[in-house]
Design a protein around this motif. Structure first.
Motif, mmCIF file in Angstrom:
data_model
loop_
_atom_site.group_PDB
_atom_site.id
_atom_site.type_symbol
_atom_site.label_atom_id
_atom_site.label_comp_id
_atom_site.label_asym_id
_atom_site.label_seq_id
_atom_site.Cartn_x
_atom_site.Cartn_y
_atom_site.Cartn_z
ATOM 1 N N MET A 52 8.061 45.811 82.069
ATOM 2 C CA MET A 52 9.278 46.617 81.991
ATOM 3 C C MET A 52 10.416 45.828 81.339
ATOM 4 O O MET A 52 11.156 46.359 80.503
ATOM 5 N N GLU A 55 9.710 45.480 77.571
ATOM 6 C CA GLU A 55 9.977 46.738 76.875
ATOM 7 C C GLU A 55 11.477 46.971 76.721
ATOM 8 O O GLU A 55 11.939 47.419 75.677
ATOM 9 N N LYS A 56 12.234 46.653 77.763
ATOM 10 C CA LYS A 56 13.685 46.815 77.686
ATOM 11 C C LYS A 56 14.272 45.892 76.633
ATOM 12 O O LYS A 56 15.144 46.297 75.856
ATOM 13 N N ARG A 59 13.527 47.384 73.242
ATOM 14 C CA ARG A 59 14.409 48.520 72.957
ATOM 15 C C ARG A 59 15.810 48.050 72.617
ATOM 16 O O ARG A 59 16.438 48.552 71.689
ATOM 17 N N ASP A 60 16.307 47.067 73.378
ATOM 18 C CA ASP A 60 17.642 46.534 73.110
ATOM 19 C C ASP A 60 17.714 45.885 71.732
ATOM 20 O O ASP A 60 18.697 46.048 71.006
#
Length: 160
Positions: A52, A55-56, A59-60
């Motif tokens: 998680m 993935e964050k 995305r950032d």
């Protein structure tokens, strides 16, 4: 299932500030471990958390890159139209690592615009503009100008 519903309602009441969770005991082997609450082992839960977080971060990073590309486009347009620079755009480009370029499709559009402007500025572009003008209108204007000059000259010169 009844335990889960009671637990959810109790948590909602706790969040509202009524203190309903203080009566809760560890019934039926309930734990405060988040891994157990999700039905995973501790190792699975840690792996899930790592995934998680990764993935964050991805995305950032993608979001920051997009923001920097947009800022780069705005900087380019400001230069093209000689508008004042923006510190915010320059900061966004620096945060992305300064190796930000226009997206490929936008670069193609900009290149096409530059080619069109260069064509308009060239002599051939000016000649093509003349060809696009109405020749009858040009003849009429030239004839009217010639007639005006002739009349002015006749008035000023008594010999003609």
């Amino acid at each position: 299932m009844a335990f889960l519903m009671k637990n959810m309602i109790s948590n909602q009441v706790k969040n509202l500030g009524f203190g309903g969770g203080s009566e809760e005991k560890k019934e039926e082997g309930g734990t405060s471990d988040p891994a157990a609450a999700r039905g995973m082992t501790r190792e699975e839960y840690e792996e899930y958390q790592k995934q998680m977080i990764e993935e964050k971060m991805e995305r950032d990073a993608a979001f920051t890159q997009k923001k920097a590309e947009r800022a780069c486009l705005r900087v380019h347009l400001r230069e093209k139209y000689r508008l004042p620079k923006s510190e915010m755009d320059e900061n966004q480009i620096q945060m992305a690592g300064d190796d930000v370029d226009l997206p490929e499709d936008l670069r193609k559009m900009v290149d096409e615009d530059q080619e069109e402007e260069e064509d308009k500025d060239s002599i051939l572009g000016q000649i093509q503009n003349l060809q696009n003008m109405d020749l009858d209108t040009i003849k009429e204007k030239a004839q009217a100008t010639f007639t005006e000059i002739k009349q002015t000259a006749e008035q000023k010169c008594s010999v003609m």
